[in-house]
Write a protein that holds these residues in place. Structure first.
Motif, PDB file in Angstrom:
ATOM      1  N   SER A  99       7.979  -5.468   0.657  1.00 19.72           N
ATOM      2  CA  SER A  99       7.724  -4.872   1.973  1.00 19.72           C
ATOM      3  C   SER A  99       6.652  -3.807   1.864  1.00 19.72           C
ATOM      4  N   ALA A 100       5.818  -3.703   2.943  1.00 21.40           N
ATOM      5  CA  ALA A 100       4.767  -2.661   2.983  1.00 21.40           C
ATOM      6  C   ALA A 100       5.285  -1.387   3.636  1.00 21.40           C
ATOM      7  N   GLY A 101       6.609  -1.301   3.863  1.00 20.52           N
ATOM      8  CA  GLY A 101       7.172  -0.060   4.400  1.00 20.52           C
ATOM      9  C   GLY A 101       7.329  -0.094   5.905  1.00 20.52           C
ATOM     10  N   ALA A 102       7.524   1.093   6.465  1.00 18.91           N
ATOM     11  CA  ALA A 102       7.748   1.180   7.912  1.00 18.91           C
ATOM     12  C   ALA A 102       6.543   0.628   8.672  1.00 18.91           C
ATOM     13  N   ASP A 103       6.790   0.143   9.870  1.00 17.56           N
ATOM     14  CA  ASP A 103       5.712  -0.386  10.696  1.00 17.56           C
ATOM     15  C   ASP A 103       4.882   0.782  11.231  1.00 17.56           C
ATOM     16  N   ILE A 104       3.634   0.890  10.728  1.00 12.98           N
ATOM     17  CA  ILE A 104       2.813   2.065  11.050  1.00 12.98           C
ATOM     18  C   ILE A 104       2.492   2.126  12.542  1.00 12.98           C
ATOM     19  N   ARG A 105       2.363   0.966  13.163  1.00 17.91           N
ATOM     20  CA  ARG A 105       2.027   0.960  14.595  1.00 17.91           C
ATOM     21  C   ARG A 105       3.077   1.691  15.419  1.00 17.91           C
ATOM     22  N   GLY A 112       5.832   2.447   0.344  1.00 15.49           N
ATOM     23  CA  GLY A 112       6.435   3.330   1.332  1.00 15.49           C
ATOM     24  C   GLY A 112       7.921   3.057   1.484  1.00 15.49           C
ATOM     25  N   GLY A 113       8.333   2.844   2.750  1.00 11.24           N
ATOM     26  CA  GLY A 113       9.738   2.563   3.025  1.00 11.24           C
ATOM     27  C   GLY A 113      10.246   1.365   2.238  1.00 11.24           C
ATOM     28  N   GLY A 114       9.355   0.435   1.896  1.00  9.25           N
ATOM     29  CA  GLY A 114       9.754  -0.729   1.091  1.00  9.25           C
ATOM     30  C   GLY A 114      10.242  -0.277  -0.277  1.00  9.25           C
ATOM     31  N   LEU A 115       9.496   0.636  -0.887  1.00 12.29           N
ATOM     32  CA  LEU A 115       9.917   1.135  -2.201  1.00 12.29           C
ATOM     33  C   LEU A 115      11.159   2.019  -2.056  1.00 12.29           C
ATOM     34  N   GLU A 116      11.257   2.716  -0.932  1.00 13.65           N
ATOM     35  CA  GLU A 116      12.445   3.556  -0.727  1.00 13.65           C
ATOM     36  C   GLU A 116      13.708   2.689  -0.635  1.00 13.65           C
ATOM     37  N   VAL A 117      13.576   1.511  -0.002  1.00 10.65           N
ATOM     38  CA  VAL A 117      14.708   0.573   0.024  1.00 10.65           C
ATOM     39  C   VAL A 117      15.067   0.190  -1.413  1.00 10.65           C
ATOM     40  N   PRO A 155       2.644   5.380  -0.410  1.00 10.08           N
ATOM     41  CA  PRO A 155       1.329   5.774   0.127  1.00 10.08           C
ATOM     42  C   PRO A 155       1.383   6.547   1.439  1.00 10.08           C
ATOM     43  N   GLU A 156       2.559   7.035   1.829  1.00 10.64           N
ATOM     44  CA  GLU A 156       2.675   7.717   3.126  1.00 10.64           C
ATOM     45  C   GLU A 156       1.640   8.826   3.288  1.00 10.64           C
ATOM     46  N   VAL A 157       1.345   9.534   2.171  1.00  8.23           N
ATOM     47  CA  VAL A 157       0.401  10.651   2.250  1.00  8.23           C
ATOM     48  C   VAL A 157      -0.962  10.194   2.777  1.00  8.23           C
ATOM     49  N   PRO A 187       7.043  10.395   2.233  1.00  9.35           N
ATOM     50  CA  PRO A 187       8.105   9.384   2.224  1.00  9.35           C
ATOM     51  C   PRO A 187       9.333   9.972   2.925  1.00  9.35           C
ATOM     52  N   GLY A 188       9.670   9.396   4.075  1.00 10.46           N
ATOM     53  CA  GLY A 188      10.684  10.040   4.916  1.00 10.46           C
ATOM     54  C   GLY A 188      12.015   9.312   4.913  1.00 10.46           C
ATOM     55  N   ALA A 189      12.201   8.395   3.976  1.00 12.84           N
ATOM     56  CA  ALA A 189      13.496   7.719   3.892  1.00 12.84           C
ATOM     57  C   ALA A 189      14.125   8.070   2.528  1.00 12.84           C
ATOM     58  N   GLU A 200     -10.155   0.718   9.754  1.00 14.71           N
ATOM     59  CA  GLU A 200     -10.726   0.042   8.584  1.00 14.71           C
ATOM     60  C   GLU A 200     -10.450  -1.461   8.640  1.00 14.71           C
ATOM     61  N   ARG A 201      -9.296  -1.814   9.150  1.00  9.72           N
ATOM     62  CA  ARG A 201      -8.978  -3.243   9.265  1.00  9.72           C
ATOM     63  C   ARG A 201      -9.685  -3.867  10.470  1.00  9.72           C
ATOM     64  N   ALA A 202      -9.863  -3.075  11.526  1.00  9.29           N
ATOM     65  CA  ALA A 202     -10.520  -3.615  12.739  1.00  9.29           C
ATOM     66  C   ALA A 202     -11.981  -3.972  12.459  1.00  9.29           C
ATOM     67  N   GLU A 250     -13.247  -5.231   9.942  1.00  9.75           N
ATOM     68  CA  GLU A 250     -13.373  -6.535   9.243  1.00  9.75           C
ATOM     69  C   GLU A 250     -13.602  -7.641  10.260  1.00  9.75           C
ATOM     70  N   LYS A 251     -13.100  -7.407  11.474  1.00 15.07           N
ATOM     71  CA  LYS A 251     -13.206  -8.441  12.521  1.00 15.07           C
ATOM     72  C   LYS A 251     -14.462  -8.169  13.327  1.00 15.07           C
ATOM     73  N   TRP A 252     -15.611  -8.437  12.711  1.00 15.78           N
ATOM     74  CA  TRP A 252     -16.892  -8.067  13.295  1.00 15.78           C
ATOM     75  C   TRP A 252     -17.317  -9.020  14.417  1.00 15.78           C
TER      76      TRP A 252
HETATM   77  C1  3H9 Z   1       6.533   4.449   5.681  1.00 14.25           C
HETATM   78  O1  3H9 Z   1       6.948   3.535   5.037  1.00 14.25           O
HETATM   79  C2  3H9 Z   1       7.352   5.634   6.080  1.00 14.25           C
HETATM   80  C3  3H9 Z   1       8.652   5.656   5.336  1.00 14.25           C
HETATM   81  O2  3H9 Z   1       8.631   6.643   4.346  1.00 14.25           O
HETATM   82  C4  3H9 Z   1       9.821   5.797   6.266  1.00 14.25           C
HETATM   83  C5  3H9 Z   1       9.806   6.954   7.168  1.00 14.25           C
HETATM   84  C6  3H9 Z   1      11.046   7.169   7.969  1.00 14.25           C
HETATM   85  N1  3H9 Z   1       2.779  -1.445   9.230  1.00 14.25           N
HETATM   86  O3  3H9 Z   1      -4.330  -4.370   4.743  1.00 14.25           O
HETATM   87  P1  3H9 Z   1      -4.236  -5.800   5.141  1.00 14.25           P
HETATM   88  C7  3H9 Z   1      -0.909  -4.958   8.649  1.00 14.25           C
HETATM   89  S1  3H9 Z   1       4.938   4.504   6.255  1.00 14.25           S
HETATM   90  C8  3H9 Z   1       2.158  -2.212  10.155  1.00 14.25           C
HETATM   91  O4  3H9 Z   1      -5.366  -6.370   5.907  1.00 14.25           O
HETATM   92  P2  3H9 Z   1      -4.111  -6.461   2.337  1.00 14.25           P
HETATM   93  C9  3H9 Z   1      -2.411  -4.655   8.679  1.00 14.25           C
HETATM   94  O5  3H9 Z   1      -2.738  -3.830   9.763  1.00 14.25           O
HETATM   95  C10 3H9 Z   1       4.229   2.987   5.660  1.00 14.25           C
HETATM   96  N2  3H9 Z   1       1.172  -3.088   9.855  1.00 14.25           N
HETATM   97  O6  3H9 Z   1      -3.924  -6.745   3.900  1.00 14.25           O
HETATM   98  C11 3H9 Z   1      -3.000  -6.047   8.805  1.00 14.25           C
HETATM   99  O7  3H9 Z   1      -2.875  -6.425  10.154  1.00 14.25           O
HETATM  100  P3  3H9 Z   1      -4.009  -7.294  10.876  1.00 14.25           P
HETATM  101  C12 3H9 Z   1       3.820   3.100   4.240  1.00 14.25           C
HETATM  102  C13 3H9 Z   1       0.811  -3.165   8.577  1.00 14.25           C
HETATM  103  O8  3H9 Z   1      -3.531  -7.629   1.646  1.00 14.25           O
HETATM  104  C14 3H9 Z   1      -2.029  -6.896   7.987  1.00 14.25           C
HETATM  105  O9  3H9 Z   1      -0.814  -6.162   7.899  1.00 14.25           O
HETATM  106  N3  3H9 Z   1       3.114   1.901   3.834  1.00 14.25           N
HETATM  107  C15 3H9 Z   1       1.407  -2.404   7.567  1.00 14.25           C
HETATM  108  O10 3H9 Z   1      -5.518  -6.063   2.046  1.00 14.25           O
HETATM  109  C16 3H9 Z   1      -2.513  -7.184   6.586  1.00 14.25           C
HETATM  110  O11 3H9 Z   1      -2.869  -5.948   5.976  1.00 14.25           O
HETATM  111  C17 3H9 Z   1       1.776   1.828   3.774  1.00 14.25           C
HETATM  112  O12 3H9 Z   1       1.079   2.797   4.005  1.00 14.25           O
HETATM  113  C18 3H9 Z   1       2.443  -1.511   7.946  1.00 14.25           C
HETATM  114  N4  3H9 Z   1       3.098  -0.751   7.046  1.00 14.25           N
HETATM  115  O13 3H9 Z   1      -3.231  -5.168   2.026  1.00 14.25           O
HETATM  116  C19 3H9 Z   1       1.195   0.490   3.379  1.00 14.25           C
HETATM  117  N5  3H9 Z   1       0.818  -2.699   6.388  1.00 14.25           N
HETATM  118  O14 3H9 Z   1      -4.004  -8.604  10.181  1.00 14.25           O
HETATM  119  C20 3H9 Z   1       0.016   0.175   4.230  1.00 14.25           C
HETATM  120  C21 3H9 Z   1      -0.108  -3.640   6.642  1.00 14.25           C
HETATM  121  O15 3H9 Z   1      -3.548  -7.350  12.298  1.00 14.25           O
HETATM  122  N6  3H9 Z   1      -0.515  -1.148   3.973  1.00 14.25           N
HETATM  123  N7  3H9 Z   1      -0.109  -3.936   7.969  1.00 14.25           N
HETATM  124  O16 3H9 Z   1      -5.287  -6.542  10.704  1.00 14.25           O
HETATM  125  C22 3H9 Z   1      -1.372  -1.429   2.969  1.00 14.25           C
HETATM  126  O17 3H9 Z   1      -1.668  -0.607   2.128  1.00 14.25           O
HETATM  127  C23 3H9 Z   1      -1.988  -2.798   2.927  1.00 14.25           C
HETATM  128  O18 3H9 Z   1      -1.956  -3.307   4.225  1.00 14.25           O
HETATM  129  C24 3H9 Z   1      -1.252  -3.795   1.977  1.00 14.25           C
HETATM  130  C25 3H9 Z   1      -1.845  -5.210   2.194  1.00 14.25           C
HETATM  131  C26 3H9 Z   1      -1.479  -3.345   0.545  1.00 14.25           C
HETATM  132  C27 3H9 Z   1       0.210  -3.857   2.310  1.00 14.25           C
END
Ligand code: 3H9
Length: 738
Positions: free
Chosen positions: A70-76, A112-117, A135-137, A143-145, A287-289, A291-293
């Motif tokens: 898991s990549a953690g909590a849904d950032i959106r 993130g939250g994935g590793l916390e799980v 990577p929350e920072v 990391p809030g879980a 940064e991801r947007a 890519e979709k030029w």
């Molecule tokens: C957290 O966990 C808080 C906790 O402590 C709990 C608190 C209570 N959420 O990057 P990519 C989307 S905070 C929503 O192009 P890659 C991304 O936007 C979270 N969407 O692929 C993209 O969408 P689209 C901590 C996410 O293979 C698609 O997935 N976690 C999330 O180059 C593919 O992503 C992080 O900070 C997300 N968490 O890299 C991890 N992650 O296709 C953040 C990805 O519409 N994520 N998406 O453009 C990453 O570092 C990279 O996305 C990852 C994949 C390495 C996972």
């Protein structure tokens, strides 16, 4: 959602499912083929309760769908009223409290939250290619879980501090060394986890519950943490998250687990509502947007396919060329490097080899993996004939149109018809370069940033005839080189340097009016920019701009006699940088520039009394009354003029959205990510405020056209200052207030 199944006789398997990265969200995931729909967290909780209640289940494995934990909590979701992931902490506690052993099977990513799980699980098995991190920072959070409380208990304070304050992703092998995972496997991770879970049935779990463990002591914990805090604050340049991460870890060392968790929540909420988190999460999606030029003619990432680059060439082994060769070798693309004669070739070869040795030492795989001693991988030559079979050439010679045209005309003759021809330029006209080739559709600009093997930004500039395939190929190459490619249109300075011009110009005008170089730099560095304009100019070399101004006829022998010293083409001009160059003050390389340095090539900038009295004399000579200029005016004049240019760039269609400009500035110009890029920053200041200030400054300085508000900015304000996401949709809409 999470799918519940039985893995082996007595082991339940809970599989997190939320493509593409199994984000842990409260959003409803509907599966048309399945008769129920659940949120991921709800489903995880239900799965745990179901396993607990079923007497035939003796152990549990948690894994993720499609080879990703898991990549953690849904950032959106962090920006929505129902804060995503906030219920995750209690679920992690629920996992840990389970009386049945729970094993995490980590494949792909656990972030993130994935590793916390996974930290709530009693055992962790990772696939050898998995990567882990908190990577929350990097998105302005911590990391809030309960991660800030469990990780130090597992791996110790120094390692936890490193991982949490940098947010870096680590490979499974490093995680094993740190004790973050118990086992690394090369085979099917879920099956290995099920086997382990079976073996653990009936064994005591107390010692495996991290919340019950003490944080390993350090003899000098307090001093260690204060030092860490000081270091982190210095590096953070005004970003709050790293500092609060340290505070949360400190709480783990001083308080019982439950109190530490409360502190973590308190700090997490501060960050969540600070505005910085919003800016950094915007930057993540921006940064991801990019890519979709798309281009104004309708070409886009959707319809264009990149061509494979099996062999590339770089022409010119100056500073930029060396960095570009290094980037290509690191990306494992065979390269031919070309210079004009053997002397330059040998110099270039030695420099490239040195860079590669250093890079190999930094890389996990070690020097062998780069394979740069293999001539099939890296070849040096002086003869254009070696370019016959390459798929793509990057020309990186001196910024001189005549020279570039000569090279492109040769390339057009020698390279195979399908080869792509790229020019590394920071300002020159791509169409003019393309015009000397027989294949303008395959010519494209690739503006690398120095040092090219380190800087992530790559401006990709299409000309009038550049084909979508060429753009797609350049973007793909950027990705392979681990760079952020941003597609922009062809104009002088493209996006980055064009916006930089009014900014640097204001900085020099401020010196004329009363500031000192260190005042301007300090104000902008306090704002969060990595380096102020004068320190930057000293680093890059003042002679570079001087040469360009001479070429443009703004100074030097081609300047028409009788031209007023402080005016060009009817507008305000400052000759200050030219005067410094005439005195041989080129910056760091000569030991003197806007600052003085310990020696030529020195790095430590010291305010220079000579510059101060030179400025006084200059003001006296031109009868300029010195006035005190406060930080606010410095910031507004430099930053708002840069932003103003950004609005013009958007209006002209040079970039397809504000996030392009922001990604350029964050990755290439040291703009602080926690302020989201210049255009995002403008949206937080408020467009009417920016407009009002530009109007004010432009009335005071009518001879500076760059301070006159952009028509697009005025239009947006007249339309009620829509949200940043909607700006572009208003570009061609009528506004009856205008
Ligand atoms: C957290 O966990 C808080 C906790 O402590 C709990 C608190 C209570 N959420 O990057 P990519 C989307 S905070 C929503 O192009 P890659 C991304 O936007 C979270 N969407 O692929 C993209 O969408 P689209 C901590 C996410 O293979 C698609 O997935 N976690 C999330 O180059 C593919 O992503 C992080 O900070 C997300 N968490 O890299 C991890 N992650 O296709 C953040 C990805 O519409 N994520 N998406 O453009 C990453 O570092 C990279 O996305 C990852 C994949 C390495 C996972």
């Amino acid at each position: 959602m999470a799918q519940y199944a039985r893995g082996a006789a007595a082991v339940a398997v809970i599989r997190l499912r939320n493509p593409p990265v199994n984000a842990l969200s409260w959003l409803l995931v509907t599966e048309p083929l399945i008769s129920f729909s659940l949120t991921v967290l709800q489903a995880l909780e239900d799965g745990l309760k179901r396993a607990d209640a079923d007497p035939s289940v003796k152990a549990v494995t948690i894994c993720g769908e499609n080879g990703k934990f898991s990549a953690g909590a849904d950032i959106r979701g962090f920006s929505s009223p129902r804060k995503q992931g906030l219920g995750l902490g209690p679920i992690v506690s629920l996992i840990e409290r389970s009386e049945k052993p729970v094993v995490a099977a980590i494949e792909g990513i656990a972030l993130g939250g994935g590793l916390e799980v996974a930290l709530g699980c009693h055992y962790r098995i990772a696939h050898v290619q998995a990567r882990m991190g908190l990577p929350e920072v990097t998105i302005g959070l911590l990391p809030g879980a309960q991660g800030t409380q469990r990780l130090p208990r597992l791996v110790g304070v120094p390692a936890a501090l490193d991982l949490i304050t940098t947010g870096r992703h680590i490979p499974a092998t490093e995680a094993l060394k740190l004790g973050l995972v118990d086992e690394v496997v090369e085979e099917n991770t879920v099956e290995a986890a099920i086997r382990l879970a079976n073996k653990l049935i009936g064994q005591p779990l107390g010692p495996r519950r991290l919340s019950l463990k003490p944080v390993p002591k350090l003899p000098n914990m307090e001093a260690f943490l204060s030092e860490a805090l000081a270091k982190v604050k210095k590096r953070a340049q005004g970003c709050l998250a790293p500092e609060l991460c340290v505070q949360a870890i400190k709480a783990a060392t001083e308080q019982p687990f439950a109190d530490g968790v409360r502190k973590e929540q308190e700090l997490f909420n501060i960050l969540l509502t600070s505005g910085q988190a919003k800016a950094m999460q915007y930057a993540f999606f921006a940064e991801r947007a990019v890519e979709k030029w798309t281009t104004p003619s309708g070409a886009s990432w959707k319809s264009a396919s990149p061509q494979p680059i099996r062999k590339a060439a770089v022409i010119g082994l100056g500073t930029m060329g060396r960095g570009i060769v290094t980037s290509l070798v690191k990306a494992k693309i065979p390269v031919v490097a070309l210079e004009q004669n053997l002397e330059y070739l040998n110099m270039g070869r030695n420099a490239v080899m040195l860079l590669l040795e250093r890079e190999a030492m930094k890389m996990e795989q070690g020097a062998q993996a780069l394979d740069f001693h293999n001539p099939a991988r890296l070849q040096f030559a002086v003869d254009f004939d070696v370019l016959r079979d390459v798929d793509l050439v990057i020309e990186a010679v001196f910024e001189n149109m005549a020279l570039k045209k000569e090279i492109f005309s040769n390339l057009s003759r020698i390279c195979k018809p399908e080869a792509f021809l790229c020019t590394n330029t920071s300002a020159l006209n791509i169409d003019e370069i393309a015009s000397v080739t027989g294949r303008p559709q395959q010519v494209i600009g690739m503006h690398f940033f120095s040092p090219a093997h380190v800087m992530r930004l790559l401006e990709i500039i299409y000309g009038r005839q550049t084909s979508p395939t060429t753009i797609a190929t350049a973007m793909q190459l950027a990705k392979v080189m681990k760079k952020v490619g941003v597609v922009v249109g062809n104009c002088f300075g493209f996006v980055g340097n064009r916006m930089m011009f009014p900014y640097s110009q204001q900085a020099v005008f401020l010196l004329e009016e009363g500031s000192r170089p260190e005042d301007v730099d300090q104000a902008l560095e306090d704002f969060g920019l990595k380096i102020g304009p004068f320190r930057m100019s000293d680093l890059a070399g003042l002679d570079v701009g001087w040469r360009s101004r001479k070429d443009q006829g703004l100074t030097g022998p081609s300047l028409a006699p009788g031209t007023p010293a402080r005016q060009r083409r009817g507008y305000r001009y400052s000759p200050l940088p030219d005067l410094l160059c005439e005195k041989g003050r080129f910056g760091q390389k000569t030991g003197k520039g806007w600052y003085e340095y310990e020696k030529a090539g020195g790095r430590t900038a010291k305010p220079d009394p000579w510059v101060h009295s030179f400025l006084c004399e200059y003001r006296n000579a031109h009868q300029i009354k010195t006035r005190f200029i406060d930080q606010e005016e410095i910031l507004e004049r430099c930053l708002y003029s840069l932003i103003n240019e950004g609005f013009d760039i958007l209006a002209e269609g040079i970039a397809s959205g504000p996030e392009h400009l922001d990604v350029v500035y964050i990755n290439g110009y040291g703009w602080p990510k926690h302020r989201g890029g210049p255009m995002f920053y403008a949206s937080t200041v408020g467009l009417p405020n920016i407009l009002a200030k530009l109007q004010k400054y432009s009335e005071i300085h009518p001879d500076i056209p760059q301070l006159r508000p952009s028509a697009f900015l005025k239009k947006l304000v007249a339309m009620g200052s829509p949200l940043l996401n909607d700006w572009m949709s208003h570009l061609h809409k009528q506004s009856n207030k205008l």
